[in-house]
Motif scaffolding. Structure first.
Motif, PDB file in Angstrom:
ATOM      1  N   ILE A  60      25.114  65.761  11.456  1.00  9.13           N
ATOM      2  CA  ILE A  60      24.842  65.294  10.101  1.00  9.13           C
ATOM      3  C   ILE A  60      24.414  63.837  10.144  1.00  9.13           C
ATOM      4  O   ILE A  60      24.629  63.141  11.125  1.00  9.13           O
ATOM      5  CB  ILE A  60      26.063  65.478   9.179  1.00  9.13           C
ATOM      6  CG1 ILE A  60      27.214  64.580   9.612  1.00  9.13           C
ATOM      7  CG2 ILE A  60      26.483  66.927   9.109  1.00  9.13           C
ATOM      8  CD1 ILE A  60      28.320  64.499   8.586  1.00  9.13           C
ATOM      9  N   VAL A  61      23.812  63.385   9.062  1.00  9.20           N
ATOM     10  CA  VAL A  61      23.392  61.988   8.941  1.00  9.20           C
ATOM     11  C   VAL A  61      24.642  61.172   8.610  1.00  9.20           C
ATOM     12  O   VAL A  61      25.284  61.401   7.588  1.00  9.20           O
ATOM     13  CB  VAL A  61      22.330  61.817   7.834  1.00  9.20           C
ATOM     14  CG1 VAL A  61      21.904  60.375   7.727  1.00  9.20           C
ATOM     15  CG2 VAL A  61      21.137  62.713   8.090  1.00  9.20           C
ATOM     16  N   SER A  62      24.985  60.228   9.482  1.00 11.21           N
ATOM     17  CA  SER A  62      26.195  59.441   9.246  1.00 11.21           C
ATOM     18  C   SER A  62      25.905  58.158   8.479  1.00 11.21           C
ATOM     19  O   SER A  62      26.812  57.581   7.879  1.00 11.21           O
ATOM     20  CB  SER A  62      26.897  59.116  10.566  1.00 11.21           C
ATOM     21  OG  SER A  62      26.028  58.430  11.440  1.00 11.21           O
ATOM     22  N   ALA A  75      17.775  56.462   9.715  1.00 16.07           N
ATOM     23  CA  ALA A  75      18.854  57.428   9.577  1.00 16.07           C
ATOM     24  C   ALA A  75      19.556  57.582  10.922  1.00 16.07           C
ATOM     25  O   ALA A  75      18.905  57.641  11.961  1.00 16.07           O
ATOM     26  CB  ALA A  75      18.304  58.778   9.117  1.00 16.07           C
ATOM     27  N   VAL A  76      20.888  57.627  10.881  1.00 16.04           N
ATOM     28  CA  VAL A  76      21.692  57.741  12.093  1.00 16.04           C
ATOM     29  C   VAL A  76      22.189  59.173  12.221  1.00 16.04           C
ATOM     30  O   VAL A  76      22.834  59.699  11.320  1.00 16.04           O
ATOM     31  CB  VAL A  76      22.887  56.764  12.060  1.00 16.04           C
ATOM     32  CG1 VAL A  76      23.728  56.902  13.313  1.00 16.04           C
ATOM     33  CG2 VAL A  76      22.405  55.344  11.879  1.00 16.04           C
ATOM     34  N   TYR A  77      21.858  59.807  13.360  1.00 14.29           N
ATOM     35  CA  TYR A  77      22.302  61.157  13.704  1.00 14.29           C
ATOM     36  C   TYR A  77      23.125  61.045  14.985  1.00 14.29           C
ATOM     37  O   TYR A  77      22.554  60.939  16.068  1.00 14.29           O
ATOM     38  CB  TYR A  77      21.115  62.076  13.983  1.00 14.29           C
ATOM     39  CG  TYR A  77      20.198  62.331  12.815  1.00 14.29           C
ATOM     40  CD1 TYR A  77      20.369  63.430  12.000  1.00 14.29           C
ATOM     41  CD2 TYR A  77      19.136  61.471  12.550  1.00 14.29           C
ATOM     42  CE1 TYR A  77      19.508  63.676  10.942  1.00 14.29           C
ATOM     43  CE2 TYR A  77      18.271  61.706  11.494  1.00 14.29           C
ATOM     44  CZ  TYR A  77      18.471  62.812  10.695  1.00 14.29           C
ATOM     45  OH  TYR A  77      17.615  63.054   9.650  1.00 14.29           O
ATOM     46  N   GLY A  78      24.440  61.019  14.882  1.00 15.93           N
ATOM     47  CA  GLY A  78      25.272  60.880  16.076  1.00 15.93           C
ATOM     48  C   GLY A  78      24.980  59.553  16.750  1.00 15.93           C
ATOM     49  O   GLY A  78      25.200  58.493  16.185  1.00 15.93           O
ATOM     50  N   LEU A  79      24.436  59.597  17.961  1.00 18.71           N
ATOM     51  CA  LEU A  79      24.096  58.383  18.702  1.00 18.71           C
ATOM     52  C   LEU A  79      22.612  58.036  18.595  1.00 18.71           C
ATOM     53  O   LEU A  79      22.159  57.098  19.232  1.00 18.71           O
ATOM     54  CB  LEU A  79      24.479  58.538  20.179  1.00 18.71           C
ATOM     55  CG  LEU A  79      25.977  58.745  20.449  1.00 18.71           C
ATOM     56  CD1 LEU A  79      26.225  58.982  21.930  1.00 18.71           C
ATOM     57  CD2 LEU A  79      26.786  57.571  19.947  1.00 18.71           C
TER      58      LEU A  79
END
Length: 91
Positions: A60-62, A75-79
């Motif tokens: 998910i997008v964090s 957009a941040v997805y995990g790492l």
């Protein structure tokens, strides 16, 4: 009805689940919704959905943030951090 015609659920949890940006003087809101980034107009009408199914592990997008000058969205997805930039519409 296609899968992206309806936004289901709420914003992802966290302090950075939405951001306000601007493209050519037009404001927009980018929201982290599941694995997708939803782009909304200032009146909350849906403008575009950036699907997250391209991520390797369905993360998910964090976090999401926008640039007020260029309209780019991070957009941040995990790492992973993905940068999306606006494109010219077809005339």
């Amino acid at each position: 009805m296609s899968i992206h015609q309806v936004i289901t659920g709420a914003l992802n949890s966290g302090e950075n689940s939405f951001s306000i940006g601007c493209v050519d003087g037009v404001s927009f809101i980018a929201c982290a919704v599941g694995a997708d980034v939803a782009i909304l107009a200032p009146n909350f009408d849906r403008v575009q959905i950036i699907p997250g199914n391209e991520t390797d592990h369905g993360e998910i997008v964090s976090a999401v943030t926008c640039c007020g000058d260029s309209g780019k969205i991070a957009a941040v997805y995990g790492l992973q951090i993905r940068i999306f930039e606006p494109s010219q519409g077809i005339k």
